[in-house]
Motif scaffolding. Structure first.
Motif, PDB file in Angstrom:
ATOM      1  N   ARG A  75       0.829  -1.214   0.000  1.00 12.37           N
ATOM      2  CA  ARG A  75       0.000   0.000   0.000  1.00 12.37           C
ATOM      3  C   ARG A  75       0.861   1.261   0.000  1.00 12.37           C
ATOM      4  O   ARG A  75       0.565   2.221  -0.707  1.00 12.37           O
ATOM      5  CB  ARG A  75      -0.916   0.011   1.225  1.00 12.37           C
ATOM      6  N   ILE A  76       1.950   1.246   0.802  1.00 11.89           N
ATOM      7  CA  ILE A  76       2.836   2.424   0.871  1.00 11.89           C
ATOM      8  C   ILE A  76       3.488   2.651  -0.501  1.00 11.89           C
ATOM      9  O   ILE A  76       3.533   3.775  -1.008  1.00 11.89           O
ATOM     10  CB  ILE A  76       3.887   2.262   1.995  1.00 11.89           C
ATOM     11  N   CYS A  77       3.966   1.545  -1.122  1.00 15.47           N
ATOM     12  CA  CYS A  77       4.606   1.684  -2.446  1.00 15.47           C
ATOM     13  C   CYS A  77       3.603   2.218  -3.470  1.00 15.47           C
ATOM     14  O   CYS A  77       3.917   3.127  -4.242  1.00 15.47           O
ATOM     15  CB  CYS A  77       5.139   0.335  -2.933  1.00 15.47           C
ATOM     16  N   LEU A  78       2.387   1.654  -3.422  1.00 18.73           N
ATOM     17  CA  LEU A  78       1.342   2.072  -4.380  1.00 18.73           C
ATOM     18  C   LEU A  78       1.038   3.559  -4.226  1.00 18.73           C
ATOM     19  O   LEU A  78       0.912   4.289  -5.210  1.00 18.73           O
ATOM     20  CB  LEU A  78       0.077   1.242  -4.111  1.00 18.73           C
ATOM     21  N   LEU A  79       0.947   3.994  -2.974  1.00 21.00           N
ATOM     22  CA  LEU A  79       0.656   5.409  -2.703  1.00 21.00           C
ATOM     23  C   LEU A  79       1.779   6.295  -3.249  1.00 21.00           C
ATOM     24  O   LEU A  79       1.528   7.334  -3.862  1.00 21.00           O
ATOM     25  CB  LEU A  79       0.480   5.623  -1.194  1.00 21.00           C
ATOM     26  N   LEU A  80       3.040   5.863  -3.053  1.00 15.26           N
ATOM     27  CA  LEU A  80       4.172   6.659  -3.535  1.00 15.26           C
ATOM     28  C   LEU A  80       4.142   6.762  -5.069  1.00 15.26           C
ATOM     29  O   LEU A  80       4.368   7.832  -5.637  1.00 15.26           O
ATOM     30  CB  LEU A  80       5.501   6.055  -3.070  1.00 15.26           C
ATOM     31  N   PHE A  81       3.840   5.635  -5.725  1.00 20.10           N
ATOM     32  CA  PHE A  81       3.772   5.662  -7.200  1.00 20.10           C
ATOM     33  C   PHE A  81       2.631   6.566  -7.671  1.00 20.10           C
ATOM     34  O   PHE A  81       2.771   7.304  -8.633  1.00 20.10           O
ATOM     35  CB  PHE A  81       3.591   4.247  -7.758  1.00 20.10           C
ATOM     36  N   LEU A  82       1.508   6.496  -6.950  1.00 18.69           N
ATOM     37  CA  LEU A  82       0.348   7.318  -7.326  1.00 18.69           C
ATOM     38  C   LEU A  82       0.665   8.808  -7.148  1.00 18.69           C
ATOM     39  O   LEU A  82       0.373   9.630  -8.021  1.00 18.69           O
ATOM     40  CB  LEU A  82      -0.851   6.917  -6.462  1.00 18.69           C
TER      41      LEU A  82
END
Ligand code: HEM
Length: 238
Positions: A75-82
């Protein structure tokens, strides 16, 4: 600073933003393709879908990571990419607008000069950001409960009650999800090719193939994401 040096730096920054946008965009496309594939498990019945949802949240990469850790790292990685993707898009938009000076010189009909695809990408991107917040509140945080008490339901049942159109909220959910998936499909169709071109993959010979691949991804997302909600709405899954 020397004007040509300033221009060179400006160009490098623009290219930098484009690379961030392209790379994060491709990672996000891979995520949505997996997410769509996972949702298709609805067609294999309650046990299959609930098992998959449980595995995703608690058991993925266990015992390499303790139970439930992977989803939070993910979730943290996804948020950073978003954030990287949306942030780079916003910076590029502001730089282009400043370069054109269009905030000062609004000429008659100037809106028409911005291609429809480019305008749709911007509006679609903003709509998708709002949708993602709503979507997480709906299915992940369970703060928006459509059609039933989600805390008493399994993941499979939550999907069923969300899209069974026997109340106005489920009909509205069907409309919102359809619009979001349509925007996503268009966004990927147009964005994926640009991203591959930015990253240098779209050499002349490869262009038709990559354009076809981008269109195929967009179409697969449209059909694959909408199939479960509409199968529920028309009573094929219950
Ligand atoms: C008809 C379309 C869709 C359906 C039915 C659907 C369904 C779901 C469900 C059931 C979950 C909850 C997983 C869980 O926590 O157990 C979820 C999570 C999520 N979905 Fe979707 N989704 C759809 C479209 C999309 C789209 C278009 C996007 C992105 C543009 C998206 C992004 C996400 C994200 C970011 C999560 C949170 C993952 C997490 O951290 O748990 N979804 N979706």
């Amino acid at each position: 600073m020397d004007t040509s040096l300033k221009q060179k730096r400006g160009l490098q920054t623009t290219v930098g933003f484009k690379v961030v946008m392209a790379f994060s965009g491709i990672v996000l496309v891979i995520f949505v393709l997996f997410h769509m594939y996972g949702n298709l498990k609805m067609f294999f019945g309650a046990e299959s879908y609930n098992h998959y949802a449980e595995w995703l949240k608690h058991d993925l990469l266990y015992p390499i990571l303790p139970h439930g850790w992977f989803i939070w790292i993910f979730r943290i990685c996804l948020l950073l990419f978003l954030l990287g993707h949306a942030g780079a898009a916003a910076c590029l938009f502001l730089r282009n607008r400043r370069a054109r000076g269009s905030q000062y010189k609004v000429t008659k009909g100037s809106k028409k000069k911005v291609p429809l695809a480019s305008r749709t990408m911007k509006i679609g991107g903003i709509f998708l950001l709002i949708f993602i917040v709503f979507h997480i509140l709906h299915f992940t945080a369970l703060a928006i409960q459509i059609g039933g008490d989600y805390h008493a339901l399994t993941p499979y049942e939550r999907m069923i009650v969300s899209f069974t159109p026997d109340n106005w909220a489920s009909v509205a959910a069907l409309v919102v999800y359809t619009a979001a998936v349509a925007f996503l499909s268009f966004h990927v169709w147009h964005g994926a090719f640009s991203a591959l071109a930015t990253l240098g993959a779209a050499r002349t010979g490869a262009q038709p193939f990559l354009r076809g691949l981008a269109a195929l991804c967009g179409l697969a997302l449209l059909i694959g994401f909408l199939a479960p909600p509409y199968a529920i709405a028309f009573g094929f899954i219950s």
